[in-house]
Design a protein around this motif. Structure first.
Motif: not given
Length: 287
Positions: A48-56, A72-80
């Motif tokens: 599946d996909y994974q989306l991570l959000y660095v809150a701090k 902080e303030g970035h999203m990281v996306l991994y595809h399957p």
């Protein structure tokens, strides 16, 4: 270490479920408290996909073979199928929220929102992301009636909000203090009053040239063009839905001279106000 998570599918390899347009398999929150380091390694990724959000804080992510320290303030996306490696270090005070998801429209929804490929996306610090993922975690833990479609709706909102914020990153350089957004709201509320751009900029304690430049970079239009567009749209509404004559409409949208209003309207819309009223009412009469 805080490891708060909820699951629909518990398989560590993920799940590829095409019953839904988008489906949240799991969601969680990681935060180091005393543990010095924590690593995740998936050489062959997940289904599946994974989306991570660095809150701090910050986290080390490997993307396409390169290690990046993501703050902080970035999203990281991994595809399957993407190789995954990321590392949390206590010294960096990482606080991260994540979602695993799948679905028959997941790729399309991501692409339309601007998440074209695996990688790092800057959104800025947004409390909405934290709240949405916390809601997903809770829904997946408690599993109340209709929890799954509600969780999936939260995921769609997360994607769209992410798209809004990272696409507006360029705009933020021209509105770092929010004065353009304030001007937009003010113009929508005060379009019927005489608005002098020079005087408005002076109230903000900035030069009119800088205000006009920033406003155009942000909206694509000068302040005067933007105000005129608001007025013309309001005029169209009144021509269709009211019995006001040109003089009354002109005054209600900020023009003292009805002839000047008619001239501006025709230049902008292509027909006179009365011709527009006749055309639009005739069109809706038969639809």
């Amino acid at each position: 270490m805080i490891n708060d998570s909820g699951y629909y599918y518990t398989d560590e390899g993920g799940a590829k479920d095409m019953q839904y347009d988008i489906l949240v398999n799991s969601a969680g929150h990681y935060k180091l408290i005393t543990q010095q380091c924590f690593e995740t390694t998936r050489p062959y990724g997940r289904q599946d996909y994974q989306l991570l959000y660095v809150a701090k804080g910050s986290v080390f992510f490997q993307i396409e073979g390169k290690l990046h320290q993501v703050g902080e303030g970035h999203m990281v996306l991994y595809h399957p199928g993407d190789s995954q490696y990321y590392r949390y270090e206590l010294v960096d005070q990482p606080d991260v929220y994540w979602v695993h998801f799948t679905g028959n429209q997941a790729e399309t929804l991501l692409s339309q929102a601007g998440f074209g490929k695996s990688g790092i996306y800057r959104t800025g610090p947004q409390s909405e992301f934290v709240l949405l993922i916390q809601n997903m975690i809770q829904e997946l833990q408690v599993k109340k009636c209709r929890y799954l479609p509600i969780t999936n709706l939260y995921m769609k909102e997360l994607i769209e909000l992410g798209a809004r914020y990272f696409s507006e990153d360029e705009k933020d350089r021209w509105d770092s203090t929010g004065f353009i957004e304030k001007a937009i709201v003010d113009f929508h509320q005060s379009y019927h009053l005489p608005i002098k751009v020079n005087d408005y900029a002076k109230k903000l304690n900035i030069s009119s040239c800088w205000f006009i430049r920033c406003f155009k970079r942000y909206t694509g239009k000068t302040p005067q063009q933007y105000i005129m567009d608001i007025r013309m749209n309001k005029a169209k509404e009144l021509l269709y839905s009211s019995s006001f004559g040109c003089n009354e409409i002109a005054q209600s949208i900020g023009y003292a001279d009805s002839l000047y209003f008619s001239r501006i309207f025709k230049q902008t819309v292509g027909v006179s106000p009365l011709a527009y009223r006749k055309n639009i009412r005739s069109k809706h009469e038969y639809t």
